[in-house]
Design a protein around this motif. Sequence first.
Motif, PDB file in Angstrom:
ATOM      1  N   MET A 116       1.785 -15.775  -5.067  1.00 35.74           N
ATOM      2  CA  MET A 116       1.577 -17.412  -4.695  1.00 35.74           C
ATOM      3  C   MET A 116       2.626 -18.462  -5.135  1.00 35.74           C
ATOM      4  SD  MET A 116      -1.967 -17.405  -7.074  1.00 35.74           S
ATOM      5  CE  MET A 116      -3.459 -16.458  -6.803  1.00 35.74           C
ATOM      6  N   ALA A 117       3.386 -18.177  -5.660  1.00 37.52           N
ATOM      7  CA  ALA A 117       4.645 -19.142  -5.782  1.00 37.52           C
ATOM      8  C   ALA A 117       5.367 -19.243  -4.500  1.00 37.52           C
ATOM      9  CB  ALA A 117       5.406 -18.741  -7.008  1.00 37.52           C
ATOM     10  N   GLU A 118       5.498 -18.156  -3.791  1.00 36.84           N
ATOM     11  CA  GLU A 118       6.577 -18.038  -2.730  1.00 36.84           C
ATOM     12  C   GLU A 118       5.854 -17.673  -1.402  1.00 36.84           C
ATOM     13  OE1 GLU A 118       9.627 -18.548  -3.101  1.00 36.84           O
ATOM     14  OE2 GLU A 118       9.608 -18.633  -5.230  1.00 36.84           O
ATOM     15  N   GLY A 119       4.525 -17.840  -1.281  1.00 34.96           N
ATOM     16  CA  GLY A 119       3.673 -17.798  -0.170  1.00 34.96           C
ATOM     17  C   GLY A 119       4.197 -18.612   0.809  1.00 34.96           C
ATOM     18  N   VAL A 120       4.460 -19.945   0.267  1.00 33.23           N
ATOM     19  CA  VAL A 120       5.010 -20.807   1.306  1.00 33.23           C
ATOM     20  C   VAL A 120       6.059 -20.388   1.951  1.00 33.23           C
ATOM     21  CG1 VAL A 120       5.467 -23.264   1.590  1.00 33.23           C
ATOM     22  CG2 VAL A 120       3.700 -22.641  -0.002  1.00 33.23           C
ATOM     23  N   ASN A 121       7.070 -19.641   1.200  1.00 32.66           N
ATOM     24  CA  ASN A 121       8.403 -19.486   2.062  1.00 32.66           C
ATOM     25  C   ASN A 121       8.190 -18.000   2.784  1.00 32.66           C
ATOM     26  OD1 ASN A 121       9.052 -20.794  -1.005  1.00 32.66           O
ATOM     27  ND2 ASN A 121      10.002 -21.867   0.991  1.00 32.66           N
ATOM     28  N   PHE A 122       7.221 -17.238   2.407  1.00 36.59           N
ATOM     29  CA  PHE A 122       6.955 -15.775   3.058  1.00 36.59           C
ATOM     30  C   PHE A 122       5.636 -15.843   3.317  1.00 36.59           C
ATOM     31  CE2 PHE A 122      10.615 -15.807  -0.217  1.00 36.59           C
ATOM     32  CZ  PHE A 122      11.320 -14.782   0.388  1.00 36.59           C
ATOM     33  N   PRO A 123       5.272 -16.606   4.419  1.00 36.22           N
ATOM     34  CA  PRO A 123       4.025 -16.634   4.948  1.00 36.22           C
ATOM     35  C   PRO A 123       3.449 -15.226   5.387  1.00 36.22           C
ATOM     36  CG  PRO A 123       5.424 -17.761   6.274  1.00 36.22           C
ATOM     37  CD  PRO A 123       6.123 -17.532   5.317  1.00 36.22           C
ATOM     38  N   ASP A 124       4.575 -14.379   5.910  1.00 34.64           N
ATOM     39  CA  ASP A 124       4.157 -12.907   6.299  1.00 34.64           C
ATOM     40  C   ASP A 124       3.791 -12.181   5.353  1.00 34.64           C
ATOM     41  OD1 ASP A 124       4.530 -14.229   8.603  1.00 34.64           O
ATOM     42  OD2 ASP A 124       6.463 -12.941   9.127  1.00 34.64           O
ATOM     43  N   LEU A 125       4.804 -12.217   4.307  1.00 33.12           N
ATOM     44  CA  LEU A 125       4.318 -11.357   2.959  1.00 33.12           C
ATOM     45  C   LEU A 125       3.070 -11.501   2.195  1.00 33.12           C
ATOM     46  CD1 LEU A 125       6.501  -9.262   1.889  1.00 33.12           C
ATOM     47  CD2 LEU A 125       7.139 -11.193   0.097  1.00 33.12           C
ATOM     48  N   ALA A 126       2.808 -12.988   2.228  1.00 34.79           N
ATOM     49  CA  ALA A 126       1.371 -13.254   1.420  1.00 34.79           C
ATOM     50  C   ALA A 126       0.225 -12.765   2.433  1.00 34.79           C
ATOM     51  CB  ALA A 126       1.218 -14.740   1.668  1.00 34.79           C
ATOM     52  N   ARG A 127       0.362 -12.744   3.723  1.00 34.99           N
ATOM     53  CA  ARG A 127      -0.606 -11.936   4.421  1.00 34.99           C
ATOM     54  C   ARG A 127      -0.846 -10.633   4.333  1.00 34.99           C
ATOM     55  NH1 ARG A 127       0.484 -15.962   8.472  1.00 34.99           N
ATOM     56  NH2 ARG A 127       2.053 -14.682   9.237  1.00 34.99           N
ATOM     57  N   VAL A 128       0.344  -9.918   4.108  1.00 34.72           N
ATOM     58  CA  VAL A 128       0.372  -8.338   3.961  1.00 34.72           C
ATOM     59  C   VAL A 128      -0.203  -8.139   2.654  1.00 34.72           C
ATOM     60  CG1 VAL A 128       1.949  -6.521   3.320  1.00 34.72           C
ATOM     61  CG2 VAL A 128       2.280  -7.874   5.640  1.00 34.72           C
ATOM     62  N   PHE A 129       0.108  -8.901   1.620  1.00 36.64           N
ATOM     63  CA  PHE A 129      -0.356  -8.945   0.445  1.00 36.64           C
ATOM     64  C   PHE A 129      -1.963  -8.778   0.309  1.00 36.64           C
ATOM     65  CE2 PHE A 129      -2.052 -10.959  -3.462  1.00 36.64           C
ATOM     66  CZ  PHE A 129      -1.599 -10.039  -4.626  1.00 36.64           C
ATOM     67  N   TYR A 130      -2.372  -9.925   0.990  1.00 38.26           N
ATOM     68  CA  TYR A 130      -4.115 -10.212   0.869  1.00 38.26           C
ATOM     69  C   TYR A 130      -4.380  -8.917   1.478  1.00 38.26           C
ATOM     70  CZ  TYR A 130      -8.687 -11.523   1.347  1.00 38.26           C
ATOM     71  OH  TYR A 130      -9.944 -11.705   1.350  1.00 38.26           O
ATOM     72  N   ALA A 131      -4.032  -8.311   2.521  1.00 37.10           N
ATOM     73  CA  ALA A 131      -4.626  -7.724   3.669  1.00 37.10           C
ATOM     74  C   ALA A 131      -4.592  -6.056   2.864  1.00 37.10           C
ATOM     75  CB  ALA A 131      -3.852  -7.292   4.876  1.00 37.10           C
ATOM     76  N   ARG A 132      -3.503  -6.068   2.161  1.00 36.27           N
ATOM     77  CA  ARG A 132      -3.580  -4.654   1.458  1.00 36.27           C
ATOM     78  C   ARG A 132      -3.874  -4.527   0.004  1.00 36.27           C
ATOM     79  NH1 ARG A 132       1.378  -3.083   5.393  1.00 36.27           N
ATOM     80  NH2 ARG A 132       2.761  -2.392   3.462  1.00 36.27           N
ATOM     81  N   GLY A 133      -4.065  -5.668  -0.400  1.00 39.73           N
ATOM     82  CA  GLY A 133      -4.448  -5.798  -1.643  1.00 39.73           C
ATOM     83  C   GLY A 133      -5.742  -6.180  -1.805  1.00 39.73           C
ATOM     84  N   PRO A 134      -6.324  -7.578  -2.176  1.00 38.54           N
ATOM     85  CA  PRO A 134      -7.582  -8.059  -2.565  1.00 38.54           C
ATOM     86  C   PRO A 134      -8.479  -7.722  -1.160  1.00 38.54           C
ATOM     87  CG  PRO A 134      -5.936  -9.625  -3.143  1.00 38.54           C
ATOM     88  CD  PRO A 134      -5.059  -8.557  -2.300  1.00 38.54           C
ATOM     89  N   GLY A 135      -7.845  -8.068  -0.058  1.00 45.60           N
ATOM     90  CA  GLY A 135      -8.634  -7.522   1.266  1.00 45.60           C
ATOM     91  C   GLY A 135      -9.160  -6.349   1.284  1.00 45.60           C
ATOM     92  N   GLN A 136      -8.215  -5.448   0.954  1.00 46.67           N
ATOM     93  CA  GLN A 136      -8.578  -3.900   0.937  1.00 46.67           C
ATOM     94  C   GLN A 136      -9.673  -3.563   0.037  1.00 46.67           C
ATOM     95  OE1 GLN A 136      -7.101  -2.104   2.901  1.00 46.67           O
ATOM     96  NE2 GLN A 136      -7.617   0.163   1.982  1.00 46.67           N
TER      97      GLN A 136
END
Lengths: 215, 215
Positions: A116-136
């Motif tokens: 969450m803190a770095e999602g702004v600087n790492f947008p791709d990473l935030a998407r991957v996190f959601y897709a493979r984490g909560p979204g999964q």
Amino acid sequence: MQSPAPTRGDIRRAAILEAATEVFMELGYAGASIDRIVQLAGGSKGTVYRHFGCKADLFAEIITALVARMTAPIEHQRPDTADTTQELAATLTRFGQTYLDVLVQPQSLALYRMVMAEGVNFPDLARVFYARGPGQVVMQLADYLGALRGWDSLATPEAEVMAREFLSLVRSDLHLKALLGVEIPSAAQRALTVKRAVALFLAQYQPVPGATAAK
Amino acid sequence: MQSPAPTRGDIRRAAILEAATEVFMELGYAGASIDRIVQLAGGSKGTVYRHFGCKADLFAEIITALVARMTAPIEHQRPDTADTTQELAATLTRFGQTYLDVLVQPQSLALYRMVMAEGVNFPDLARVFYARGPGQVVMQLADYLGALRGWDSLATPEAEVMAREFLSLVRSDLHLKALLGVEIPSAAQRALTVKRAVALFLAQYQPVPGATAAK
DNA sequence: CTGATACCGTACCGTACAGTACCGATTCAA
DNA sequence: TTGAATCGGTACTGTACGGTACGGTATCAG
């Protein structure tokens, strides 16, 4: 299937990853320093950069690994689509319990905070996190509910929406409070929250054929 | 009631607060620099430190102000305990809608990210944030529901638990996705989510006297 | 055994930042 | 009007960090 004997490089790489994971989780991306990681992992700074290029790449690799580690126990508890309707309450309880337990672990909380803190600087990473984490997790539950739904008539929206609603109820505000460090919910609190989530969910969605639909 | 003529100090202080708020929200606490704030506010670095002491104190003051600003529109929409049971659905919809709209505003998201990221270093601030922010919203809704419950029989848990469940349904995973920067929900999505939250809530909790209790 | 490669240790560079010091200008109260 | 307090501007200190350079040593393939 056997690992082909770890080379020296593999060993160093693993040590760095382990140390960096610990430091990142404790201090976040911005707060963590390579020097601190090296100090913990042993070895030298040059080795870190030879293996991972830069701090950002090291961070990205750790985040993706952590997501997989976090999702694993939930995936293992994935409800079998062969589960009968009678077992719905038990299945939901078990799945929700595992989900909530994982969610409030210190490592999960640290991971969420980092992304969450770095999602702004790492947008791709935030998407991957959601897709493979909560979204999964949502998709897994939705698959189960969807299969159940074809099974008998059920005046409901898409299975994905139902899954989201259930998981939201399970999270309640326990996740938020834990993320803020306000309160780490006890096992009893978690169990009670899951129990109530199941009850509320089943009050609306009753897939058993004999039951009267709410309206 | 009139402000007693702002002095020069008040003006500088306000300018610094405004600039610092913008910079902190954009870059977070660690990422923000005093120099950047001074550059945006105009004036001098010494003035900042004379007014606020240190970076952490400036941050704390801004966070508390932001929490109040964020909670204000929800407090304004606080359901009147005089609302009748017939208006329950409408009241819940209005309250939930306001809550969700506020929650996904860029300023709210930035505030949440800041407090979560720095909650470890500012535990007191995190507690204040929860108590005056999300916790406050829960209590407001709980007051309303509690008054309604005394009004007629209702086989339910404490009003606070009900309020938490409803608000969790409203947040759904829209809040999480927005926090991660994965997706900012549209107004239509938000409205639909609120509508479904109200429906699911009322399926379990029906305070109208004529209705048959679920069990 | 030998060459190449990875590793360690450390020194180093450039940069960015929080916080302080000082001076001249401005404001404001008495 | 006069003295004190505040402000702007800037230069400065100390520190911390990401990343690089380099020489010496261990490892490993051929």
